[in-house]
Design a protein around this motif. Structure first.
Motif, PDB file in Angstrom:
ATOM      1  N   GLN A 241     -18.116 -68.386 -26.590  1.00 27.83           N
ATOM      2  CA  GLN A 241     -17.715 -68.589 -25.197  1.00 27.83           C
ATOM      3  C   GLN A 241     -16.385 -67.900 -24.917  1.00 27.83           C
ATOM      4  O   GLN A 241     -16.204 -67.286 -23.855  1.00 27.83           O
ATOM      5  CB  GLN A 241     -17.619 -70.091 -24.903  1.00 27.83           C
ATOM      6  N   ILE A 242     -15.476 -67.965 -25.867  1.00 28.22           N
ATOM      7  CA  ILE A 242     -14.185 -67.277 -25.704  1.00 28.22           C
ATOM      8  C   ILE A 242     -14.397 -65.769 -25.586  1.00 28.22           C
ATOM      9  O   ILE A 242     -13.766 -65.101 -24.745  1.00 28.22           O
ATOM     10  CB  ILE A 242     -13.250 -67.605 -26.890  1.00 28.22           C
ATOM     11  N   SER A 243     -15.288 -65.230 -26.397  1.00 28.68           N
ATOM     12  CA  SER A 243     -15.552 -63.779 -26.354  1.00 28.68           C
ATOM     13  C   SER A 243     -16.112 -63.362 -24.994  1.00 28.68           C
ATOM     14  O   SER A 243     -15.717 -62.332 -24.438  1.00 28.68           O
ATOM     15  CB  SER A 243     -16.534 -63.395 -27.470  1.00 28.68           C
TER      16      SER A 243
ATOM     17  N   ARG B  95     -15.091 -79.258 -22.155  1.00 30.32           N
ATOM     18  CA  ARG B  95     -15.057 -77.943 -22.801  1.00 30.32           C
ATOM     19  C   ARG B  95     -14.125 -76.991 -22.059  1.00 30.32           C
ATOM     20  O   ARG B  95     -13.444 -76.162 -22.665  1.00 30.32           O
ATOM     21  CB  ARG B  95     -16.477 -77.369 -22.894  1.00 30.32           C
ATOM     22  N   LEU B  96     -14.072 -77.087 -20.719  1.00 25.96           N
ATOM     23  CA  LEU B  96     -13.185 -76.213 -19.950  1.00 25.96           C
ATOM     24  C   LEU B  96     -11.728 -76.443 -20.338  1.00 25.96           C
ATOM     25  O   LEU B  96     -10.964 -75.485 -20.507  1.00 25.96           O
ATOM     26  CB  LEU B  96     -13.373 -76.450 -18.450  1.00 25.96           C
ATOM     27  N   ILE B  97     -11.342 -77.705 -20.516  1.00 24.50           N
ATOM     28  CA  ILE B  97      -9.957 -77.998 -20.913  1.00 24.50           C
ATOM     29  C   ILE B  97      -9.680 -77.438 -22.306  1.00 24.50           C
ATOM     30  O   ILE B  97      -8.597 -76.894 -22.567  1.00 24.50           O
ATOM     31  CB  ILE B  97      -9.699 -79.515 -20.854  1.00 24.50           C
ATOM     32  N   ASP B  98     -10.649 -77.549 -23.221  1.00 20.59           N
ATOM     33  CA  ASP B  98     -10.481 -76.952 -24.556  1.00 20.59           C
ATOM     34  C   ASP B  98     -10.195 -75.454 -24.449  1.00 20.59           C
ATOM     35  O   ASP B  98      -9.315 -74.923 -25.147  1.00 20.59           O
ATOM     36  CB  ASP B  98     -11.749 -77.160 -25.392  1.00 20.59           C
ATOM     37  N   LEU B  99     -10.912 -74.768 -23.575  1.00 22.47           N
ATOM     38  CA  LEU B  99     -10.736 -73.322 -23.421  1.00 22.47           C
ATOM     39  C   LEU B  99      -9.412 -72.985 -22.741  1.00 22.47           C
ATOM     40  O   LEU B  99      -8.768 -71.989 -23.080  1.00 22.47           O
ATOM     41  CB  LEU B  99     -11.906 -72.753 -22.631  1.00 22.47           C
ATOM     42  N   ILE B 100      -9.011 -73.816 -21.783  1.00 20.21           N
ATOM     43  CA  ILE B 100      -7.716 -73.601 -21.130  1.00 20.21           C
ATOM     44  C   ILE B 100      -6.585 -73.734 -22.137  1.00 20.21           C
ATOM     45  O   ILE B 100      -5.642 -72.930 -22.164  1.00 20.21           O
ATOM     46  CB  ILE B 100      -7.533 -74.596 -19.967  1.00 20.21           C
TER      47      ILE B 100
END
Length: 453
Positions: free
Chosen positions: A118-120, A135-140
């Motif tokens: 997802q990061i890629s 999951r959005l907060i994890d990515l932020i």
């Protein structure tokens, strides 16, 4: 009713809608899309299954067409928040269908799967990102995206976000969004806390309401069976046997209960699968796809599937256990009667679920007709239920389920449907038993309540 051409949508969007077989907007789409195209904040209230996804998705795609350039690296232009993975998947699939033939990218980030891929994908920039809050907060926190230039925020099924405690996550996410943005909020019910969300995140919104909040679709035929908890599985198998070739969703309250029920149905000869929180995301997706493809005809699920499943062939919904949150009943039964089709919603009510039934009927402002059995003694008025046989003249006591004209006839004054021989409706009350005997309700071999000898 207008067609999509008359709502102000770009020709390319209308053409793609026609390719997917859509020519006439639903009421929520007809009322919300013109305001959204003008850039107004929108609060949309409509029953589940009435097309809310395209009510915000089409204006979002239309406005992005004016950008004329690709998104910057790690940038997100439009963010759609959904409370569950299943709903996020459904939204993403619907939006991707409408952006075919365009350069737009619709991304999906949910939990339960690897975060590195997802990061890629986010590194390349995203036009529309559909996400679950966790999951959005994890990515932020990993600095995987930039929400600083995000022009659109959509909160779908915002009432369930409140139920699941996502309000704190929403506050964290909002800190990374620009204040100068268009925000749209869509929901099927309107709890009191919704006003707080609206006042905090929407600016002078247009309120678009198609049906009273909490009201189920008119095409759904509802009924309730009053039955002992131990007899529920037998009744479910009996009812499922009447439509073995039609798709049905069965809602249970717990993860372990869902799995046990699914296995019981498989033993009874049904092609059944389960979806609940103990399943991995891959397992859940495979179970739903098999159900969608008709490989399995019975899907047993917890409330993770109460929203986001848009499968038109579902003709039957069973509330094996009544939900603790009354609004979830509306969402559960909304899995049937999709896109104007007919459907049936059957509820089972055991003695300890009368309060849940009362709360559901209060929210819906509707008394669910009784299909069999009778309310457990002493709780008729509390549940606020109606009787299949009506009431006696002069305001007397209700007829029993075995009265004239009632389904599953019993003798007048007979026992409730599903009651075991020799049992009482509510089970034996606590208190003293026979003189010199054990206290009422005490289990054989149970711990004594008095001092040890």
């Amino acid at each position: 009713m207008a067609d999509f051409k008359e709502l102000g949508l770009p020709k390319q969007v209308v053409t793609q809608l026609q390719k997917t077989g859509l020519t006439t907007p639903t009421p929520i789409q007809e009322r919300a899309i013109p305001h959204a195209l003008e850039g107004r904040d929108v609060m949309g209230l409509a029953q589940t299954g009435t097309g809310k996804t395209l009510a915000f998705g089409l204006p979002l795609i239309s406005q992005l067409m004016s950008y004329g350039r690709k998104p910057e690296k790690r940038a997100v232009r439009g963010l759609v928040l959904a409370p569950t993975r299943e709903l996020a998947n459904q939204i993403c699939a619907s939006l991707r269908e409408q952006v075919q033939g365009t350069p737009f990218k619709v991304g999906l980030v949910v939990g339960g799967v690897g975060i590195n891929p997802q990061i890629s994908r986010l590194e390349r920039g995203t036009d529309i990102l559909v996400a679950t809050p966790g999951r959005l907060i994890d990515l932020i926190e990993r600095d995987a995206m930039d929400l600083g230039t995000c022009d659109f925020l959509v909160l779908d099924e915002a009432d369930q976000m409140l139920d699941l405690g996502f309000i704190h996550s929403l506050r964290k996410i909002a800190e990374h969004l620009p204040s100068d943005r268009q925000t749209m909020l869509f929901s099927a019910t309107m709890p009191k806390q919704m006003a707080e969300i609206a006042s905090t995140y929407l600016k002078d919104p247009v309120k678009v309401q198609v049906n009273p909040p909490g009201k189920a679709a008119d095409q759904i035929e509802q009924s309730v069976h009053f039955i002992a908890k131990t007899e529920k599985t037998g009744l479910l198998i009996e009812l499922l046997d009447k439509h073995r070739d039609e798709a049905a969703i069965v809602f249970a309250r717990t993860k372990h209960g869902s799995e046990r029920l699914m296995k019981a149905l498989v033993r009874a000869g049904y092609a059944a699968a389960s979806v609940h929180g103990n399943k991995s995301q891959g397992q859940r997706e495979r179970a739903i796809q098999a159900f969608r493809d008709g490989e399995t005809l019975v899907l047993v699920a917890t409330d993770v599937a109460a929203r986001g499943l848009d499968i038109p062939q579902v003709r039957h919904v069973y509330n094996y256990d009544l939900p603790n949150v009354p609004e979830n009943y509306v969402h559960r039964i909304g899995r049937t009667a999709r896109a104007g089709m007919d459907g049936a919603a059957v509820a089972f009510c055991s003695p300890d679920e009368v309060d849940e039934l009362k709360a559901i009927q209060k929210v819906m402002k509707f008394t669910i007709p009784v299909a069999s059995g009778r309310p457990w003694e002493g709780v008729e008025a509390k549940a606020g239920v109606s009787y299949a046989g009506g009431r006696r003249r002069g305001g007397g006591k209700p007829r029993s389920a075995g009265g004239e004209g009632a389904p599953n006839e019993r003798k007048p004054g007979g026992k409730p449907f599903g009651q075991r021989k020799g049992g009482k409706p509510g089970g034996r009350p606590g208190g003293a038993g026979k003189p010199g005997g054990k206290p009422g309700g005490a289990r054989r071999g149970g711990r004594r309540s008095g001092p040890k000898k």
